[in-house]
Design a protein around this motif. Structure first.
Motif, PDB file in Angstrom:
ATOM      1  N   LEU A  68       0.832  -1.209   0.000  1.00 43.79           N
ATOM      2  CA  LEU A  68       0.000   0.000   0.000  1.00 43.79           C
ATOM      3  C   LEU A  68       0.866   1.259   0.000  1.00 43.79           C
ATOM      4  CD1 LEU A  68      -2.999  -0.814   2.392  1.00 43.79           C
ATOM      5  CD2 LEU A  68      -2.865  -0.985  -0.103  1.00 43.79           C
ATOM      6  N   TYR A  73      -0.023   5.127  -0.451  1.00 37.43           N
ATOM      7  CA  TYR A  73      -1.016   5.248   0.612  1.00 37.43           C
ATOM      8  C   TYR A  73      -0.311   5.199   1.966  1.00 37.43           C
ATOM      9  CZ  TYR A  73      -4.815   4.477  -2.706  1.00 37.43           C
ATOM     10  OH  TYR A  73      -5.699   4.600  -3.748  1.00 37.43           O
ATOM     11  N   VAL A  75      -1.786   4.409   5.172  1.00 42.48           N
ATOM     12  CA  VAL A  75      -2.941   3.951   5.937  1.00 42.48           C
ATOM     13  C   VAL A  75      -2.544   3.806   7.406  1.00 42.48           C
ATOM     14  CG1 VAL A  75      -4.699   2.155   6.126  1.00 42.48           C
ATOM     15  CG2 VAL A  75      -3.697   2.689   3.899  1.00 42.48           C
ATOM     16  N   LYS A 110      -9.799   5.672   2.733  1.00 44.67           N
ATOM     17  CA  LYS A 110      -9.421   6.367   1.494  1.00 44.67           C
ATOM     18  C   LYS A 110      -8.507   5.549   0.579  1.00 44.67           C
ATOM     19  CE  LYS A 110     -11.717   9.799   3.224  1.00 44.67           C
ATOM     20  NZ  LYS A 110     -13.113  10.030   2.788  1.00 44.67           N
ATOM     21  N   VAL A 111      -8.593   4.232   0.675  1.00 43.07           N
ATOM     22  CA  VAL A 111      -7.858   3.368  -0.249  1.00 43.07           C
ATOM     23  C   VAL A 111      -8.835   2.931  -1.336  1.00 43.07           C
ATOM     24  CG1 VAL A 111      -6.537   1.239  -0.551  1.00 43.07           C
ATOM     25  CG2 VAL A 111      -6.337   2.546   1.578  1.00 43.07           C
ATOM     26  N   HIS A 115      -6.909   0.006  -6.280  1.00 42.82           N
ATOM     27  CA  HIS A 115      -5.567  -0.209  -5.743  1.00 42.82           C
ATOM     28  C   HIS A 115      -5.529  -1.361  -4.739  1.00 42.82           C
ATOM     29  CE1 HIS A 115      -4.280   4.165  -6.868  1.00 42.82           C
ATOM     30  NE2 HIS A 115      -4.206   3.317  -7.888  1.00 42.82           N
ATOM     31  N   SER A 116      -6.548  -1.466  -3.886  1.00 38.05           N
ATOM     32  CA  SER A 116      -6.536  -2.553  -2.902  1.00 38.05           C
ATOM     33  C   SER A 116      -6.714  -3.910  -3.586  1.00 38.05           C
ATOM     34  CB  SER A 116      -7.618  -2.338  -1.845  1.00 38.05           C
ATOM     35  OG  SER A 116      -8.905  -2.271  -2.433  1.00 38.05           O
TER      36      SER A 116
END
Length: 321
Positions: A68, A73, A75, A110-111, A115-116
């Motif tokens: 991530l 990101y 996170v 907010k991911v 992308h995840s």
């Protein structure tokens, strides 16, 4: 709530059915044999085995967080850990597809789903490479599986080379654009976007770092199988035990059964017997290994999901006040 109770129950029903079937299988094989084997292993042995599983989860989480961050990101660590562990509740779904619930829990952080899901795809792909490399350890002692493992590894390398080739993405784009259906063009576009994002994590740095962590993680669970066998009195080498574990998990993945249930156990037990482990030891060892790896993860994930859903329900109630 992030997931409605209604939807959550539909997803969990597969896990519940799998758990029931697994419990029935243990009762059918012989609960007393499994229990006596657990007594022989003892509390200290069981603690070591479960610790190896926890090490597996930790190494995989470090890799997930790393992915991530590579996708730009940042996170929160606790939130990311909760989302990661929550997905374990759905490990016993066909091909582990239920683990995409991780994306739902990361969305409020907010991911993006793109992308995840791309990171999850890379995670699975790297695990496949790691499992194949681990499975190759068995070649030195079980030559019957040599060509199967070599061919599998070659296919994975070819697949990786294809994913790293820009021409492959141009080909997919051309195929997608030539679909007459707008819906099919949209689906093709989504798949292409996911693969393009995944390619960022398949470059040399992220690829080798991720593979290293995957090898550590899955070798730890393979070593747990060795510990079980050793404590039960079986004469099996460490490489052979880890290799048998790797092959069994691969067969479970290929079967696309929920959590590889049945296929993984059958493969693991059969190879142990081929390796001259007596069936009264091999069968309980397989069940204990799976309880300490697969079902231990499902238990942790289920507890996290329950906690997350309770907290989110409480927050939603507070918002309505």
């Amino acid at each position: 709530m992030i997931i409605s109770i209604k939807k959550l129950r539909k997803i969990l029903v597969v896990v519940m059915l799998s758990s029931i079937l697994y419990g029935i299988s243990i009762a059918w094989i012989g609960f007393e044999d499994v229990w006596s084997s657990l007594e022989k292993i003892g509390f200290d042995g069981l603690a070591i085995i479960l610790s190896l599983s926890l090490f597996n989860y930790l190494a995989r989480f470090i890799r997930w967080d790393y992915y991530l961050r590579k996708l730009d990101y940042k996170v929160p660590l606790v939130g990311n850990l909760y989302a990661f562990l929550a997905s374990f509740a759905f490990t016993a779904t066909p091909g582990k597809v239920g683990e995409i619930v991780r994306s739902l829990y990361l969305d409020p952080l907010k991911v993006s789903y793109l992308h995840s899901l791309s990171a999850l795809f890379v995670e699975r792909f790297i695990d496949l490479i790691a499992m194949t490399l681990i499975a190759i350890l068995v070649i030195s002692e079980l030559e019957n599986f040599r060509w199967t493992m070599i061919v599998s590894f070659i296919l994975i390398i070819i697949f990786f080379q294809v994913l790293s080739n820009k021409r492959f993405y141009r080909l997919l784009e051309n195929i997608s654009n030539n679909f007459s259906s707008v819906r099919m063009r949209n689906i093709g576009g989504h798949i292409l976007s996911m693969l393009s994002t995944a390619s960022v994590l398949l470059r040399s740095g992220p690829l080798y770092n991720g593979l290293f962590l995957a090898l550590l993680a899955w070798a730890a669970e393979g070593y747990a199988l060795y510990i079980v066998l050793d404590l039960l009195g079986a004469n099996v080498s460490v490489p052979l035990a880890i290799g048998i574990y790797g092959i069994s998990i691969l067969i479970g993945v290929i079967s696309f059964l929920p959590g590889g249930l049945g296929s993984t156990e059958l493969a693991m037990g059969s190879m142990l017997i081929i390796a001259n482990v007596d069936s009264p030891i091999a069968i309980p060892a397989v069940i204990i290994c799976r309880l300490a790896t697969l079902w231990f993860a499902v238990l942790i994930g289920s507890l996290v999901v329950i906690q997350l859903e309770i907290f989110n329900k409480r927050d939603s109630l507070n918002d309505d006040v």
